[in-house]
Design a protein around this motif. Structure first.
Motif, PDB file in Angstrom:
ATOM      1  N   HIS A  84     -26.734   3.242 -40.210  1.00  0.00           N
ATOM      2  CA  HIS A  84     -25.931   3.485 -39.007  1.00  0.00           C
ATOM      3  C   HIS A  84     -24.774   2.497 -38.915  1.00  0.00           C
ATOM      4  O   HIS A  84     -24.660   1.713 -37.980  1.00  0.00           O
ATOM      5  CB  HIS A  84     -26.823   3.407 -37.765  1.00  0.00           C
ATOM      6  CG  HIS A  84     -27.897   4.442 -37.751  1.00  0.00           C
ATOM      7  ND1 HIS A  84     -27.624   5.789 -37.663  1.00  0.00           N
ATOM      8  CD2 HIS A  84     -29.249   4.334 -37.843  1.00  0.00           C
ATOM      9  CE1 HIS A  84     -28.766   6.472 -37.690  1.00  0.00           C
ATOM     10  NE2 HIS A  84     -29.758   5.610 -37.796  1.00  0.00           N
ATOM     11  N   SER A  85     -23.893   2.541 -39.882  1.00  0.00           N
ATOM     12  CA  SER A  85     -22.729   1.662 -39.907  1.00  0.00           C
ATOM     13  C   SER A  85     -21.705   2.106 -38.872  1.00  0.00           C
ATOM     14  O   SER A  85     -21.606   3.280 -38.525  1.00  0.00           O
ATOM     15  CB  SER A  85     -22.098   1.676 -41.300  1.00  0.00           C
ATOM     16  OG  SER A  85     -20.824   1.082 -41.283  1.00  0.00           O
ATOM     17  N   ALA A  86     -20.913   1.156 -38.399  1.00  0.00           N
ATOM     18  CA  ALA A  86     -19.856   1.476 -37.441  1.00  0.00           C
ATOM     19  C   ALA A  86     -18.793   2.360 -38.089  1.00  0.00           C
ATOM     20  O   ALA A  86     -18.046   3.051 -37.394  1.00  0.00           O
ATOM     21  CB  ALA A  86     -19.215   0.196 -36.913  1.00  0.00           C
ATOM     22  N   GLU A  87     -18.712   2.334 -39.417  1.00  0.00           N
ATOM     23  CA  GLU A  87     -17.723   3.138 -40.130  1.00  0.00           C
ATOM     24  C   GLU A  87     -18.261   4.510 -40.519  1.00  0.00           C
ATOM     25  O   GLU A  87     -17.585   5.280 -41.188  1.00  0.00           O
ATOM     26  CB  GLU A  87     -17.256   2.396 -41.381  1.00  0.00           C
ATOM     27  CG  GLU A  87     -16.486   1.114 -41.081  1.00  0.00           C
ATOM     28  CD  GLU A  87     -15.897   0.497 -42.334  1.00  0.00           C
ATOM     29  OE1 GLU A  87     -16.217   0.988 -43.439  1.00  0.00           O
ATOM     30  OE2 GLU A  87     -15.123  -0.457 -42.213  1.00  0.00           O
ATOM     31  N   ARG A  88     -19.451   4.829 -40.092  1.00  0.00           N
ATOM     32  CA  ARG A  88     -20.068   6.116 -40.411  1.00  0.00           C
ATOM     33  C   ARG A  88     -19.167   7.265 -39.937  1.00  0.00           C
ATOM     34  O   ARG A  88     -18.743   7.322 -38.793  1.00  0.00           O
ATOM     35  CB  ARG A  88     -21.425   6.207 -39.717  1.00  0.00           C
ATOM     36  CG  ARG A  88     -22.247   7.438 -40.055  1.00  0.00           C
ATOM     37  CD  ARG A  88     -23.476   7.475 -39.162  1.00  0.00           C
ATOM     38  NE  ARG A  88     -24.350   8.577 -39.530  1.00  0.00           N
ATOM     39  CZ  ARG A  88     -25.490   8.452 -40.211  1.00  0.00           C
ATOM     40  NH1 ARG A  88     -25.889   7.248 -40.586  1.00  0.00           N
ATOM     41  NH2 ARG A  88     -26.224   9.487 -40.508  1.00  0.00           N
ATOM     42  N   VAL A 100     -27.946   9.204 -52.515  1.00  0.00           N
ATOM     43  CA  VAL A 100     -26.648   9.338 -53.183  1.00  0.00           C
ATOM     44  C   VAL A 100     -25.765   8.145 -52.866  1.00  0.00           C
ATOM     45  O   VAL A 100     -25.690   7.689 -51.727  1.00  0.00           O
ATOM     46  CB  VAL A 100     -25.929  10.630 -52.731  1.00  0.00           C
ATOM     47  CG1 VAL A 100     -24.547  10.715 -53.370  1.00  0.00           C
ATOM     48  CG2 VAL A 100     -26.746  11.853 -53.109  1.00  0.00           C
ATOM     49  N   LYS A 101     -25.089   7.619 -53.876  1.00  0.00           N
ATOM     50  CA  LYS A 101     -24.140   6.524 -53.698  1.00  0.00           C
ATOM     51  C   LYS A 101     -22.802   6.935 -54.310  1.00  0.00           C
ATOM     52  O   LYS A 101     -22.708   7.915 -55.016  1.00  0.00           O
ATOM     53  CB  LYS A 101     -24.653   5.237 -54.362  1.00  0.00           C
ATOM     54  CG  LYS A 101     -25.907   4.677 -53.714  1.00  0.00           C
ATOM     55  CD  LYS A 101     -26.341   3.414 -54.422  1.00  0.00           C
ATOM     56  CE  LYS A 101     -27.519   2.774 -53.703  1.00  0.00           C
ATOM     57  NZ  LYS A 101     -28.700   3.639 -53.692  1.00  0.00           N
ATOM     58  N   ALA A 102     -21.781   6.184 -54.037  1.00  0.00           N
ATOM     59  CA  ALA A 102     -20.442   6.493 -54.535  1.00  0.00           C
ATOM     60  C   ALA A 102     -20.441   6.598 -56.050  1.00  0.00           C
ATOM     61  O   ALA A 102     -21.032   5.760 -56.735  1.00  0.00           O
ATOM     62  CB  ALA A 102     -19.438   5.431 -54.094  1.00  0.00           C
ATOM     63  N   GLY A 103     -19.783   7.640 -56.566  1.00  0.00           N
ATOM     64  CA  GLY A 103     -19.602   7.775 -57.999  1.00  0.00           C
ATOM     65  C   GLY A 103     -20.715   8.492 -58.717  1.00  0.00           C
ATOM     66  O   GLY A 103     -20.626   8.713 -59.905  1.00  0.00           O
ATOM     67  N   LEU A 138     -14.714   7.401 -45.843  1.00  0.00           N
ATOM     68  CA  LEU A 138     -14.422   8.474 -46.795  1.00  0.00           C
ATOM     69  C   LEU A 138     -13.588   7.954 -47.962  1.00  0.00           C
ATOM     70  O   LEU A 138     -13.764   8.388 -49.104  1.00  0.00           O
ATOM     71  CB  LEU A 138     -13.681   9.612 -46.081  1.00  0.00           C
ATOM     72  CG  LEU A 138     -13.288  10.807 -46.954  1.00  0.00           C
ATOM     73  CD1 LEU A 138     -14.520  11.447 -47.585  1.00  0.00           C
ATOM     74  CD2 LEU A 138     -12.513  11.832 -46.136  1.00  0.00           C
ATOM     75  N   TRP A 139     -12.666   7.022 -47.684  1.00  0.00           N
ATOM     76  CA  TRP A 139     -11.819   6.482 -48.737  1.00  0.00           C
ATOM     77  C   TRP A 139     -12.646   5.766 -49.806  1.00  0.00           C
ATOM     78  O   TRP A 139     -12.233   5.694 -50.964  1.00  0.00           O
ATOM     79  CB  TRP A 139     -10.778   5.540 -48.144  1.00  0.00           C
ATOM     80  CG  TRP A 139      -9.778   5.058 -49.158  1.00  0.00           C
ATOM     81  CD1 TRP A 139      -9.633   3.794 -49.644  1.00  0.00           C
ATOM     82  CD2 TRP A 139      -8.780   5.848 -49.823  1.00  0.00           C
ATOM     83  NE1 TRP A 139      -8.611   3.739 -50.571  1.00  0.00           N
ATOM     84  CE2 TRP A 139      -8.069   4.989 -50.700  1.00  0.00           C
ATOM     85  CE3 TRP A 139      -8.423   7.195 -49.757  1.00  0.00           C
ATOM     86  CZ2 TRP A 139      -7.030   5.446 -51.499  1.00  0.00           C
ATOM     87  CZ3 TRP A 139      -7.383   7.649 -50.569  1.00  0.00           C
ATOM     88  CH2 TRP A 139      -6.700   6.771 -51.416  1.00  0.00           C
ATOM     89  N   GLN A 140     -13.793   5.254 -49.422  1.00  0.00           N
ATOM     90  CA  GLN A 140     -14.684   4.618 -50.396  1.00  0.00           C
ATOM     91  C   GLN A 140     -15.268   5.652 -51.360  1.00  0.00           C
ATOM     92  O   GLN A 140     -15.844   5.290 -52.388  1.00  0.00           O
ATOM     93  CB  GLN A 140     -15.803   3.873 -49.667  1.00  0.00           C
ATOM     94  CG  GLN A 140     -15.301   2.731 -48.789  1.00  0.00           C
ATOM     95  CD  GLN A 140     -16.402   2.110 -47.948  1.00  0.00           C
ATOM     96  OE1 GLN A 140     -17.586   2.364 -48.172  1.00  0.00           O
ATOM     97  NE2 GLN A 140     -16.017   1.293 -46.974  1.00  0.00           N
ATOM     98  N   HIS A 141     -15.130   6.911 -51.011  1.00  0.00           N
ATOM     99  CA  HIS A 141     -15.612   8.010 -51.848  1.00  0.00           C
ATOM    100  C   HIS A 141     -14.447   8.934 -52.201  1.00  0.00           C
ATOM    101  O   HIS A 141     -14.604  10.149 -52.282  1.00  0.00           O
ATOM    102  CB  HIS A 141     -16.705   8.795 -51.111  1.00  0.00           C
ATOM    103  CG  HIS A 141     -17.869   7.948 -50.686  1.00  0.00           C
ATOM    104  ND1 HIS A 141     -18.971   7.736 -51.475  1.00  0.00           N
ATOM    105  CD2 HIS A 141     -18.066   7.230 -49.557  1.00  0.00           C
ATOM    106  CE1 HIS A 141     -19.814   6.936 -50.844  1.00  0.00           C
ATOM    107  NE2 HIS A 141     -19.292   6.614 -49.688  1.00  0.00           N
ATOM    108  N   LYS A 142     -13.287   8.340 -52.413  1.00  0.00           N
ATOM    109  CA  LYS A 142     -12.074   9.129 -52.655  1.00  0.00           C
ATOM    110  C   LYS A 142     -12.164   9.966 -53.920  1.00  0.00           C
ATOM    111  O   LYS A 142     -11.584  11.053 -54.003  1.00  0.00           O
ATOM    112  CB  LYS A 142     -10.840   8.226 -52.702  1.00  0.00           C
ATOM    113  CG  LYS A 142     -10.895   7.087 -53.702  1.00  0.00           C
ATOM    114  CD  LYS A 142      -9.656   6.208 -53.561  1.00  0.00           C
ATOM    115  CE  LYS A 142      -9.707   5.010 -54.512  1.00  0.00           C
ATOM    116  NZ  LYS A 142     -10.793   4.065 -54.147  1.00  0.00           N
TER     117      LYS A 142
END
Length: 440
Positions: free
Chosen positions: A215-219, A421-424, A225-229
């Motif tokens: 439950h991150s504040a950036e959720r 699931v994680k980025a990439g 989303l940019w971290q998963h561009k």
């Protein structure tokens, strides 16, 4: 698949069906109300005006994808799905009561425009919320099968719209349909949306979302989303060919058969209606196949078929002289498109972690649809008006060719554990081993 899973899929699909009934009814009845909101003149020019407003709805989809994707990631899939159907109901009511050009001049077209903007907001969030909900609610080993019901319900909405059109065509005169009969399906859509709103208020949240602890504040934010561009750009690229082909052979097909091939409106509508019934039945079969052999083989099959068969299929459709040859070619095209439609929802959802999944699917997909799906009909009519209608066939084939490159180079996603699931993971091309986390 357990009873609770089926209940979630049923409620999510029922709402999706009504959403897309309203969305597609605009396209299928455009030939009847095109003259109601614009000055009399060239029928193709009138269709281009209504198609332009249709495309404007698509350009609102990225906004809806952002707003409702954020709601879906921060407040839950249920909250987003309930809000989308509320917006769709309001837009259907507006179209149903919009004044004609003869009564209010361009005021009626303005009401139509506002309604399409609301529809764009709604569908922009509906696709992602529905794709995410159906994917998360299913058995991990049957995600392809379960998520295929998104296009089953989307197509069922269009079938319902075309079915209603056939009934109205056979019970009302052509003059009556052009005068007021075209308003009936929008009234039906508004009532259906009200029913689904009631159903969605009591729907169950997915376990994957309910059990997520990040439950991150950036959720659900653009920063997250940019971290998963990389995944986001992948969604745009893999959507490009599929969405152009889908809208070519569904929403535009009836107009193409009527306006270009010269078939009667009744025959063109019946061709689309029959082809879409078969198309809907194919979706779960192809989705189940992807659970066995993977997503990439189906995507690649679609892209190869669409790249090399679009020009001959569209050329032959241009010269058909009856129901059966038109139906055969339409079915061939939709069988090819099934390789994309049956599994694209789960493929996109499988790319992102839970906290950004709704927005991650919604925004890039909506951007791709705004650029390619929503403009497909307008581009087709533009080529036709310019006297080079065959240029559109090559445009569709080229879009499929671009997506083919993506499908060939992306990694398989069917064995991902959605909760981990994680980025990439599972995306892109390149050397080295895949970092997929398989479901236990």
């Amino acid at each position: 698949m357990g009873r609770q899973h089926w209940k979630k899929i049923w409620v999510g699909s029922a709402g999706n069906m009504v959403e897309w009934f309203d969305w597609f009814v605009y396209a299928s009845f455009a030939t009847y109300f095109a003259g109601a909101f614009f000055p009399s003149g060239n029928p193709t020019a009138q269709l281009m005006n209504t198609a332009g407003i249709f495309a404007v709805g698509f350009f609102m989809r990225p906004v809806g994808g952002w707003l409702l994707g954020r709601v879906g990631d921060r407040k839950g899939r249920k909250a987003a799905l309930t809000l989308t159907v509320t917006l769709m109901s309001a837009s259907a009511v507006l179209i149903a009561v919009a004044p004609t050009y003869g009564v209010a001049g361009y005021g009626g077209a303005l009401v139509l425009l506002v309604a399409r903007l609301l529809q764009g907001l709604s569908v922009g969030g509906e696709y992602a919320a529905s794709a995410t909900y159906l994917t998360e609610a299913s058995d991990p080993a049957r995600r392809g099968f379960a998520s295929s019901f998104q296009y089953v319900s989307m197509t069922a909405g269009q079938i319902a719209g075309l079915g209603l059109q056939i009934i109205l065509q056979r019970t009302m005169s052509d003059d009556a349909l052009h005068s007021y009969g075209w308003r009936i399906p929008f009234i039906v859509g508004a009532l259906g949306a009200a029913v689904v709103f009631y159903l969605r208020r009591s729907m169950l949240e997915t376990e994957v979302y309910a059990e997520d602890t990040s439950h991150s504040a950036e959720r659900g934010t653009l920063r997250a989303l940019w971290q998963h561009k990389r995944e986001a750009f992948l969604v745009i690229a893999l959507t490009m060919g599929g969405t152009v082909a889908y809208y070519t052979y569904t929403t535009y097909l009836t107009k193409y058969l009527s306006n270009s091939a010269g078939l009667s409106k009744q025959t063109a509508t019946l061709v689309s209606f029959t082809a879409l019934i078969v198309f809907a039945c194919l979706q779960p079969l192809a989705g189940a196949l992807s659970d066995r052999i993977g997503r990439r083989p189906l995507l690649i099959t679609f892209a190869v078929g669409s790249t090399f068969l679009t020009v001959p299929i569209m050329t032959l459709l241009r010269h058909v002289d009856g129901y059966w040859p038109a139906l055969g070619l339409a079915l061939l095209a939709l069988v090819v498109v099934t390789g994309y439609t049956s599994i694209n929802a789960c493929v996109k959802a499988e790319l992102f972690p839970t906290g950004i999944r709704a927005l991650g699917v919604a925004l890039p997909y909506a951007i791709a649809n705004a650029l390619f799906g929503g403009t497909a009909e307008y581009v087709a009519l533009w080529f036709k008006k310019g006297g080079i209608e065959s240029g559109f066939y090559w445009y569709v084939a080229a879009c499929a060719a671009v997506s083919l490159v993506v499908y060939v180079t992306m990694r398989e996603t069917k064995d991902l554990d959605l909760a981990r699931v994680k980025a990439g993971e599972g995306t892109g091309a390149g050397d080295g081993e895949s970092t997929l986390t398989t479901a236990s």
